[in-house]
Each structure stands twice: as C-alpha cells, then as structure tokens.
Motif scaffolding. Structure first.
Motif, PDB file in Angstrom:
ATOM      1  N   VAL A  71      46.407  43.742  34.085  1.00  0.00           N
ATOM      2  CA  VAL A  71      46.615  44.232  32.713  1.00  0.00           C
ATOM      3  C   VAL A  71      45.293  44.334  31.969  1.00  0.00           C
ATOM      4  O   VAL A  71      45.071  45.269  31.197  1.00  0.00           O
ATOM      5  CB  VAL A  71      47.612  43.316  31.957  1.00  0.00           C
ATOM      6  CG1 VAL A  71      47.727  43.699  30.508  1.00  0.00           C
ATOM      7  CG2 VAL A  71      48.981  43.357  32.633  1.00  0.00           C
ATOM      8  N   LYS A  72      44.397  43.392  32.211  1.00  0.00           N
ATOM      9  CA  LYS A  72      43.088  43.404  31.542  1.00  0.00           C
ATOM     10  C   LYS A  72      42.263  44.617  31.974  1.00  0.00           C
ATOM     11  O   LYS A  72      41.599  45.245  31.159  1.00  0.00           O
ATOM     12  CB  LYS A  72      42.338  42.112  31.854  1.00  0.00           C
ATOM     13  CG  LYS A  72      41.047  41.956  31.107  1.00  0.00           C
ATOM     14  CD  LYS A  72      40.407  40.617  31.398  1.00  0.00           C
ATOM     15  CE  LYS A  72      39.146  40.415  30.605  1.00  0.00           C
ATOM     16  NZ  LYS A  72      38.537  39.107  30.856  1.00  0.00           N
ATOM     17  N   LYS A  73      42.320  44.953  33.269  1.00  0.00           N
ATOM     18  CA  LYS A  73      41.552  46.089  33.790  1.00  0.00           C
ATOM     19  C   LYS A  73      42.127  47.426  33.348  1.00  0.00           C
ATOM     20  O   LYS A  73      41.386  48.377  33.116  1.00  0.00           O
ATOM     21  CB  LYS A  73      41.529  46.052  35.320  1.00  0.00           C
ATOM     22  CG  LYS A  73      40.663  44.971  35.884  1.00  0.00           C
ATOM     23  CD  LYS A  73      40.724  44.999  37.398  1.00  0.00           C
ATOM     24  CE  LYS A  73      40.023  43.794  37.984  1.00  0.00           C
ATOM     25  NZ  LYS A  73      40.201  43.719  39.435  1.00  0.00           N
ATOM     26  N   ASP A  74      43.440  47.521  33.267  1.00  0.00           N
ATOM     27  CA  ASP A  74      44.107  48.792  32.996  1.00  0.00           C
ATOM     28  C   ASP A  74      44.631  48.824  31.565  1.00  0.00           C
ATOM     29  O   ASP A  74      45.696  48.307  31.269  1.00  0.00           O
ATOM     30  CB  ASP A  74      45.264  48.984  33.980  1.00  0.00           C
ATOM     31  CG  ASP A  74      45.965  50.322  33.838  1.00  0.00           C
ATOM     32  OD1 ASP A  74      45.536  51.148  33.008  1.00  0.00           O
ATOM     33  OD2 ASP A  74      46.962  50.537  34.562  1.00  0.00           O
ATOM     34  N   LYS A  75      43.882  49.441  30.668  1.00  0.00           N
ATOM     35  CA  LYS A  75      44.286  49.516  29.254  1.00  0.00           C
ATOM     36  C   LYS A  75      45.528  50.387  29.062  1.00  0.00           C
ATOM     37  O   LYS A  75      46.148  50.369  28.016  1.00  0.00           O
ATOM     38  CB  LYS A  75      43.140  50.047  28.390  1.00  0.00           C
ATOM     39  CG  LYS A  75      41.931  49.132  28.379  1.00  0.00           C
ATOM     40  CD  LYS A  75      42.272  47.771  27.826  1.00  0.00           C
ATOM     41  CE  LYS A  75      41.078  46.850  27.860  1.00  0.00           C
ATOM     42  NZ  LYS A  75      41.398  45.475  27.607  1.00  0.00           N
ATOM     43  N   ASN A  76      45.903  51.171  30.092  1.00  0.00           N
ATOM     44  CA  ASN A  76      47.113  51.995  30.025  1.00  0.00           C
ATOM     45  C   ASN A  76      48.290  51.347  30.741  1.00  0.00           C
ATOM     46  O   ASN A  76      49.296  52.000  30.996  1.00  0.00           O
ATOM     47  CB  ASN A  76      46.847  53.382  30.632  1.00  0.00           C
ATOM     48  CG  ASN A  76      45.861  54.163  29.810  1.00  0.00           C
ATOM     49  OD1 ASN A  76      45.903  54.129  28.580  1.00  0.00           O
ATOM     50  ND2 ASN A  76      44.947  54.847  30.464  1.00  0.00           N
ATOM     51  N   HIS A  77      48.164  50.085  31.085  1.00  0.00           N
ATOM     52  CA  HIS A  77      49.236  49.371  31.769  1.00  0.00           C
ATOM     53  C   HIS A  77      50.492  49.391  30.900  1.00  0.00           C
ATOM     54  O   HIS A  77      50.418  49.287  29.679  1.00  0.00           O
ATOM     55  CB  HIS A  77      48.802  47.932  32.059  1.00  0.00           C
ATOM     56  CG  HIS A  77      49.694  47.220  33.016  1.00  0.00           C
ATOM     57  ND1 HIS A  77      50.844  46.594  32.602  1.00  0.00           N
ATOM     58  CD2 HIS A  77      49.613  47.038  34.355  1.00  0.00           C
ATOM     59  CE1 HIS A  77      51.441  46.040  33.654  1.00  0.00           C
ATOM     60  NE2 HIS A  77      50.704  46.301  34.735  1.00  0.00           N
ATOM     61  N   TYR A  78      51.644  49.507  31.535  1.00  0.00           N
ATOM     62  CA  TYR A  78      52.888  49.628  30.772  1.00  0.00           C
ATOM     63  C   TYR A  78      53.191  48.401  29.918  1.00  0.00           C
ATOM     64  O   TYR A  78      53.894  48.511  28.917  1.00  0.00           O
ATOM     65  CB  TYR A  78      54.069  49.968  31.683  1.00  0.00           C
ATOM     66  CG  TYR A  78      54.442  48.895  32.672  1.00  0.00           C
ATOM     67  CD1 TYR A  78      55.379  47.933  32.350  1.00  0.00           C
ATOM     68  CD2 TYR A  78      53.872  48.860  33.938  1.00  0.00           C
ATOM     69  CE1 TYR A  78      55.737  46.956  33.256  1.00  0.00           C
ATOM     70  CE2 TYR A  78      54.224  47.893  34.847  1.00  0.00           C
ATOM     71  CZ  TYR A  78      55.159  46.941  34.507  1.00  0.00           C
ATOM     72  OH  TYR A  78      55.503  45.969  35.394  1.00  0.00           O
ATOM     73  N   VAL A 102      60.707  41.528  43.884  1.00  0.00           N
ATOM     74  CA  VAL A 102      60.609  41.121  42.487  1.00  0.00           C
ATOM     75  C   VAL A 102      59.754  42.072  41.668  1.00  0.00           C
ATOM     76  O   VAL A 102      60.126  42.472  40.583  1.00  0.00           O
ATOM     77  CB  VAL A 102      60.049  39.684  42.381  1.00  0.00           C
ATOM     78  CG1 VAL A 102      59.816  39.297  40.938  1.00  0.00           C
ATOM     79  CG2 VAL A 102      61.006  38.713  43.036  1.00  0.00           C
ATOM     80  N   ARG A 103      58.587  42.467  42.141  1.00  0.00           N
ATOM     81  CA  ARG A 103      57.658  43.234  41.338  1.00  0.00           C
ATOM     82  C   ARG A 103      57.975  44.717  41.406  1.00  0.00           C
ATOM     83  O   ARG A 103      57.685  45.381  42.371  1.00  0.00           O
ATOM     84  CB  ARG A 103      56.241  42.978  41.829  1.00  0.00           C
ATOM     85  CG  ARG A 103      55.141  43.520  40.983  1.00  0.00           C
ATOM     86  CD  ARG A 103      55.111  43.000  39.556  1.00  0.00           C
ATOM     87  NE  ARG A 103      55.040  41.584  39.409  1.00  0.00           N
ATOM     88  CZ  ARG A 103      53.962  40.843  39.488  1.00  0.00           C
ATOM     89  NH1 ARG A 103      52.811  41.365  39.723  1.00  0.00           N
ATOM     90  NH2 ARG A 103      54.012  39.547  39.323  1.00  0.00           N
ATOM     91  N   VAL A 104      58.608  45.240  40.382  1.00  0.00           N
ATOM     92  CA  VAL A 104      58.894  46.666  40.271  1.00  0.00           C
ATOM     93  C   VAL A 104      58.378  47.102  38.911  1.00  0.00           C
ATOM     94  O   VAL A 104      58.683  46.491  37.904  1.00  0.00           O
ATOM     95  CB  VAL A 104      60.403  46.960  40.384  1.00  0.00           C
ATOM     96  CG1 VAL A 104      60.663  48.446  40.280  1.00  0.00           C
ATOM     97  CG2 VAL A 104      60.949  46.415  41.695  1.00  0.00           C
ATOM     98  N   ASP A 105      57.539  48.130  38.891  1.00  0.00           N
ATOM     99  CA  ASP A 105      56.937  48.568  37.641  1.00  0.00           C
ATOM    100  C   ASP A 105      57.972  48.855  36.563  1.00  0.00           C
ATOM    101  O   ASP A 105      59.060  49.346  36.826  1.00  0.00           O
ATOM    102  CB  ASP A 105      56.099  49.835  37.867  1.00  0.00           C
ATOM    103  CG  ASP A 105      54.780  49.498  38.532  1.00  0.00           C
ATOM    104  OD1 ASP A 105      54.523  48.301  38.731  1.00  0.00           O
ATOM    105  OD2 ASP A 105      54.032  50.423  38.842  1.00  0.00           O
ATOM    106  N   LYS A 106      57.591  48.527  35.383  1.00  0.00           N
ATOM    107  CA  LYS A 106      58.328  48.825  34.153  1.00  0.00           C
ATOM    108  C   LYS A 106      59.625  48.051  34.005  1.00  0.00           C
ATOM    109  O   LYS A 106      60.508  48.462  33.282  1.00  0.00           O
ATOM    110  CB  LYS A 106      58.559  50.323  34.038  1.00  0.00           C
ATOM    111  CG  LYS A 106      57.252  51.080  34.012  1.00  0.00           C
ATOM    112  CD  LYS A 106      57.448  52.555  33.843  1.00  0.00           C
ATOM    113  CE  LYS A 106      56.076  53.175  33.793  1.00  0.00           C
ATOM    114  NZ  LYS A 106      55.858  54.334  34.487  1.00  0.00           N
TER     115      LYS A 106
END
Length: 190
Positions: free
Chosen positions: A66-73, A31-35
């Motif tokens: 998402v909170k930790k990574d400000k560059n999250h997609y 299920v979990r695939v980036d973008k």
C-alpha cells in the motif's frame, strides 16, 4: 496525537465478506482477493476517527504494498469515506507489537493509541489491543473452535461494539515505557 494502528485482514474484511463476493473461497479458502473490503467496517472506522480525531497508521502486512502503490484500492476505499493513512509502521520482522513500538519510538508526540487487529502478537502493548475476528467462532474450554456462521454480522471484523471498545482505550493516556528497552533489544537481534 491519537493514533489507530490498523490491520486490514480480519478488521476491514472477514470470511463472510470473501464468501459473499467469491464462491470459490468456499472450495479453496483463498484469502487474498483484490478489492475485498467490507464497506460497513470502513464506515465503522470512519465513525471511530470522527469520534476520537485519531490518525490511522497502517500496521497490516499490506503496508509495504500500500505504501508503494498510491493507487492501491485501500487508499480509494478509505478516501471515499474521507479517511487517509497518516503513516506506516516499519517492518522490523518480529512480532507486530515490536513494529508498532519502533514506530512509537520515533513519534514522541503520541498521547493515546489503540491497535485494531485480529492477531494477538502485540507483546507489551496488549492492553491497547481491540481484537477483531476474521471468522465467526468461539473458543471452548478444551481449546476447540466452534464456528457460528449465523452470527457473522456481530462477530466478524470491525463492528460497532469493537469501535466503542476502541474509544474507551483511546481515552487512556499512553506512556511509552518501553522506548529504550525495545529499541535496544531490536538492535541487538540484528
């Protein structure tokens, strides 16, 4: 302040989205695939935000990452539509409705809420839930699921119909009846 509590899986993406983008999903059901976000659902979210003026609070299990990574997609996809995450619910570790209530207990200026999620673990907040679907299926009287893959466009994710339901819920005034009760129970369990 009006608030949209936003889940990601099943709201901004769906099974069809994964199948379309990744043929391996059909074999392994990863299920979990980036973008893998459906831009159509993000546009529907934008319509909802523009129509109501609500702020987005991420209640998804993605919130920690998402909170930790400000560059999250997810930030990128939302920013492309002029959307921004206002805040994140805490992770109390119980049902999602408790996490949302805990956030509400610290934001007393909230007047209207809606919860966009494909799960039903909202406890006393179910009346504010717009339930989306990850898969195109219907439930029969005998508690069996019948999959309807040809209806994915109308049944999966954050459809226009679901957005219109959300507008109706956001028109109802939210009264925080459970503030003291939920805080007491949450503290007592930990």
């Amino acid at each position: 302040m009006k608030v949209i509590f936003l889940d990601v899986d099943g709201v901004l993406n769906s099974e069809h989205c994964f199948k379309k983008e990744h043929k391996r999903y059909e074999r392994t059901h990863e299920v979990r695939v980036d973008k893998d976000l459906d831009k159509r659902f993000i546009k529907n979210l934008k319509w909802l935000v523009n129509k109501t003026g609500a702020k987005i609070v991420l209640s998804s299990s993605w919130r920690g990452l998402v909170k930790k990574d400000k560059n999250h997609y997810l930030h990128k996809y939302l920013e492309e539509q002029g959307l921004k995450i206002y805040d994140y619910t805490p992770n109390v570790g119980l049902e999602r409705g408790i996490d949302i209530q805990e956030w509400l207990n610290h934001h007393l200026d909230v007047t209207n809420i809606v919860i966009l999620d494909d799960e039903s673990d909202m406890c006393h907040l179910k009346e504010y839930l717009v339930k989306t679907k990850f898969r195109s299926c219907i439930k029969t009287k005998k508690e069996k699921y019948i999959y309807l893959p040809w209806l994915w466009f109308f049944l999966e994710g954050l459809t226009k119909f679901k957005c219109k339901q959300a507008v109706g819920i956001l028109d109802k005034t939210f009264i925080n009846k459970m503030k003291d009760q939920v805080m007491y129970n949450t503290r007592r369990q930990f």
